[in-house]
Design a protein around this motif. Structure first.
Motif, PDB file in Angstrom:
ATOM      1  N   HIS A 158      45.521  27.529  53.650  1.00  0.00           N
ATOM      2  CA  HIS A 158      45.573  25.733  53.663  1.00  0.00           C
ATOM      3  C   HIS A 158      46.330  25.738  52.210  1.00  0.00           C
ATOM      4  CE1 HIS A 158      44.316  21.823  52.851  1.00  0.00           C
ATOM      5  NE2 HIS A 158      44.742  21.490  54.166  1.00  0.00           N
ATOM      6  N   ALA A 159      45.616  26.298  51.016  1.00  0.00           N
ATOM      7  CA  ALA A 159      45.996  26.027  49.693  1.00  0.00           C
ATOM      8  C   ALA A 159      47.384  26.136  49.707  1.00  0.00           C
ATOM      9  CB  ALA A 159      45.112  26.724  48.652  1.00  0.00           C
ATOM     10  N   PHE A 160      48.172  27.135  50.304  1.00  0.00           N
ATOM     11  CA  PHE A 160      49.449  27.573  50.207  1.00  0.00           C
ATOM     12  C   PHE A 160      50.235  26.304  50.870  1.00  0.00           C
ATOM     13  CE2 PHE A 160      48.376  32.111  50.205  1.00  0.00           C
ATOM     14  CZ  PHE A 160      47.741  32.057  48.694  1.00  0.00           C
ATOM     15  N   PHE A 161      50.143  25.956  52.137  1.00  0.00           N
ATOM     16  CA  PHE A 161      50.941  25.144  52.988  1.00  0.00           C
ATOM     17  C   PHE A 161      50.476  23.743  52.624  1.00  0.00           C
ATOM     18  CE2 PHE A 161      48.007  26.896  56.511  1.00  0.00           C
ATOM     19  CZ  PHE A 161      47.323  25.498  56.591  1.00  0.00           C
ATOM     20  N   ILE A 175      57.157  31.168  50.321  1.00  0.00           N
ATOM     21  CA  ILE A 175      56.921  32.431  50.392  1.00  0.00           C
ATOM     22  C   ILE A 175      55.478  32.826  50.662  1.00  0.00           C
ATOM     23  CG2 ILE A 175      57.242  34.631  49.347  1.00  0.00           C
ATOM     24  CD1 ILE A 175      59.467  33.621  47.778  1.00  0.00           C
ATOM     25  N   LEU A 176      54.401  31.975  49.865  1.00  0.00           N
ATOM     26  CA  LEU A 176      53.107  32.119  50.462  1.00  0.00           C
ATOM     27  C   LEU A 176      52.865  31.838  51.731  1.00  0.00           C
ATOM     28  CD1 LEU A 176      51.549  31.636  46.758  1.00  0.00           C
ATOM     29  CD2 LEU A 176      51.893  33.810  48.099  1.00  0.00           C
ATOM     30  N   TYR A 208      49.166  37.417  56.066  1.00  0.00           N
ATOM     31  CA  TYR A 208      49.255  38.889  56.495  1.00  0.00           C
ATOM     32  C   TYR A 208      48.077  39.704  55.970  1.00  0.00           C
ATOM     33  CZ  TYR A 208      53.609  38.144  59.015  1.00  0.00           C
ATOM     34  OH  TYR A 208      54.560  37.746  59.895  1.00  0.00           O
ATOM     35  N   VAL A 209      47.183  38.979  55.112  1.00  0.00           N
ATOM     36  CA  VAL A 209      46.073  39.829  54.363  1.00  0.00           C
ATOM     37  C   VAL A 209      44.991  39.865  55.427  1.00  0.00           C
ATOM     38  CG1 VAL A 209      46.812  39.390  51.969  1.00  0.00           C
ATOM     39  CG2 VAL A 209      45.489  37.725  53.431  1.00  0.00           C
TER      40      VAL A 209
END
Length: 647
Positions: free
Chosen positions: A342-345, A474-475, A481-482
């Motif tokens: 959530h932090a990424f998107f 990208i993130l 995928y982790v």
């Protein structure tokens, strides 16, 4: 051997940046202000990357600590100023410093022409300092210092445009609502001191772990009070009302608060205290119910908002509800996994929205957008990645983390909460694709006047703003995928990574089958598809249809668009009576009556005493002789009768 002294630099460097820019930054050129702020966040991010390299390999220590001399020492009670890094801290630090640095970098371009440039970056660094302290803390008390600090910094940042009443009021609202939650946190700490004699995480959690018979009771009371604090900080029912208004601050502030730092603090605190919550099924149930209710309630409001930032604000509240739901069913690793993706998107969504707003000269209403995908293509494609991720489109980051929460909720036996989460997934897809279509597709509903500040018209943002968008895109694509589960050929690495932190929990995950997990994921994708096609039909294929539905059900539309009148209800039930009390009782009786009255009485006494003294000093010799005789008589009476009383 790990050099633990480097841990101090993670919070101290942002604090140094705050001091430099906050005191003498107004005399600096903007390039120097930017350099100070970026260096103060880039070096901590590099230190965190180094920590990952030393703690990730097999055989590495599960945690490292650095302890100062005793901070507070009162009889048997002692609190150290200590930092600890374990695997949970490492994930949080990666999010805070990594995403935080990208937001700082973006801000250099976004705030380039704003007044108070030095002040803005000073506040950003202060925010990073307090959030780092919160995450690194080894005790409830030090965590509370960071907890209060991010509240202060958020007040300063949300109200950055303090000349606007709406921004100033939003800052005050955030500060006051969070104080309600913080009161619960304080009471929890008092109970911890009373029952454990310590606020140190290790001491409290070890004491619980070695006593397997401790359940409910005082542990439930402490856990519920902590939930009050978490609900305030992470904007959950009933204390969510401050977060949608936080978008009054500059867009990078929204990204920082909504994605990288403050609102995730409540989730982090519940996960950190999992040993305590595991001993109280009642408290966990409350967490799960609050999370599910907040998720669907906020999603319903996001479906009708027209301000692009406000849609994202309600989506944050809803996504935080998912994380609460995960913690409430004991799936702490799934909650932290979703916190990370959530932090990424969400940072990307806000920063991309800022790029749209920048292109349109400050316009935030989606009804005045449309057709922007050709004008700002990089912003469009990066935001598309974020929209797909938050909606749970297969193999984007949000797909893995959100579906893991739904799966864990289902196998925990909470079918009603799972159904609420599933419906919320469809609603999320609807309002996010609604935003996507209204912003980037269809006819252009703006004019070149929207970009009157720039001779080039509506155009793409500068490179310094686009670079963070590309990295976050990208993130948003690969970040999940982790945590790929076995049913999709993965090993859920993030869950195994967090095992040293959560393996001691008393709530054991119920085993499920690969077939069940695949079936639930397929159902989730179908629900997301329904949300997509509904938005496609209403806002792209036949864009006037949504307005006709609103006209057909005006009462329902007004109810939802006015946010269920929750702010008005709070104002009537809580705010107005408090204002009356303060004005009538405190202002009228106490201030006007007692305080002003006592001042008036003191003045009257002084005047009366002065009047008597004035009469005594008449200048008449016979009067002085009379007063002398009267005084002598009084002295003789005291000497005669006083001596008699002594004997």
């Amino acid at each position: 051997m790990i050099n633990t002294s480097n841990l101090w630099l993670i919070p101290l460097l942002p604090f140094a940046g705050f001091l430099i820019n906050g005191t003498i930054g107004r005399k600096f050129p903007r390039s120097l202000v930017s350099a100070v702020a970026l260096i103060a966040t880039a070096i901590p991010a590099a230190i965190v990357a180094w920590l990952w390299s030393v703690m990730l390999p097999a055989g590495a220590p599960a945690s490292i600590s650095v302890v100062s001399s005793p901070w507070i020492a009162i009889t048997d009670f002692q609190v150290n100023f200590a930092f600890t890094v374990d695997h949970l801290t490492l994930i949080m630090l990666g999010v805070v410093t990594g995403v935080g640095f990208l937001i700082h970098l973006y801000s250099v371009g976004y705030m380039a022409h704003e007044e108070g440039y030095w002040r803005f970056f000073a506040y950003l660094n202060l925010f990073m300092f307090f959030m780092s302290v919160l995450v690194l803390s080894s005790s409830f008390l030090l965590l509370f210092v960071g907890w209060e600090g991010v509240g202060l910094a958020s007040y300063l940042l949300i109200g950055f445009y303090f000349k606007k009443d709406s921004a100033a009021n939003a800052g005050k609202k955030a500060f006051i609502v969070n104080r309600i939650g913080d009161f619960g946190f304080l009471l929890a700490m008092f109970l911890l001191i009373r029952n454990f004699g310590s606020l140190d995480f290790t001491h409290v959690f070890d004491a619980i772990s070695v006593n397997p018979d401790w359940h409910g009771g005082i542990l439930t009371a402490i856990a519920l009070l902590l939930v009050v604090g978490a609900a305030g900080k992470s904007a959950q029912i009933p204390l969510y009302v401050w977060l949608p208004d936080a978008m009054e601050g500059p867009t990078p502030v929204s990204a920082l608060i909504h994605a990288a730092t403050m609102v995730t603090a409540g989730i982090y605190m519940v996960a950190r205290c999992h040993t305590l919550f595991d001993r109280s099924p009642y408290a966990l149930g409350v967490v799960a119910i609050i999370g599910a209710a907040t998720a669907i309630f906020a999603a319903s409001m996001g479906m009708v908002q027209n301000d692009i930032k406000r849609v994202l604000a309600y989506s944050t509240v809803s996504q935080l509800g998912y994380m609460f739901l995960a913690c409430g069913v004991g799936a702490y690793a799934a909650g932290i996994f979703h916190l990370m993706t959530h932090a990424f998107f969400k940072a990307l969504l806000f920063l991309a929205a800022g790029s749209v707003i920048h292109a349109l000269g400050g316009e935030q209403d989606m009804r005045n957008m449309g057709g922007l995908r050709k004008r700002i293509p990089i912003t469009f494609w990066t935001m598309t990645a974020a929209v797909f991720a938050i909606c749970g489109v297969p193999f984007f980051s949000g797909f893995f983390s959100k579906d893991e929460i739904l799966y864990q909720t289902f196998i925990a036996g909470d079918k009603v909460l799972w159904l609420i989460g599933l419906i919320t997934a469809g609603m999320t897809a609807f309002y996010m694709f609604r935003l996507w279509f209204k912003t980037f597709f269809g006819e252009e509903r703006f004019t070149e006047d929207h970009s009157h500040h720039d001779a080039h018209g509506v155009h793409e943002s500068p490179a310094i703003m686009l670079f963070p968008l590309v990295i976050l895109a990208i993130l948003s694509i690969i970040g999940g995928y982790v945590g790929v589960p076995a049913v999709f050929g993965g090993h859920n690495e993030i869950e195994h990574f967090l095992d040293p932190v959560f393996s001691s929990g008393a709530v054991a995950a119920t085993a499920g089958s690969h077939g069940l997990e695949f079936g639930l994921a397929t159902l989730s994708v179908l629900v997301v598809a329904i949300g997509f096609f509904a938005a496609f039909f209403l806002y792209y294929k036949k864009p006037g249809t949504a307005a006709s539905y609103a006209e057909r059900f005006p009462a329902l539309y007004r109810l939802v668009s006015n946010k269920f009148y929750v702010d008005e209800i709070y104002g009537t039930i809580i705010v107005t009576p408090l204002l009356m009390f303060t004005r009538l009782i405190l202002g009228g009786l106490i201030d006007g009556g007692i305080i002003n009255g006592s001042g008036w009485a003191a003045a009257a006494l002084a005047r009366g005493t002065g009047s008597v003294a004035n009469r005594a000093q008449s200048g008449n010799i016979r009067s002085y002789a009379g007063w002398l005789a009267l005084g002598a008589a009084a002295v003789l009476i005291v000497m005669i009768f006083g001596r008699g009383l002594l004997h």
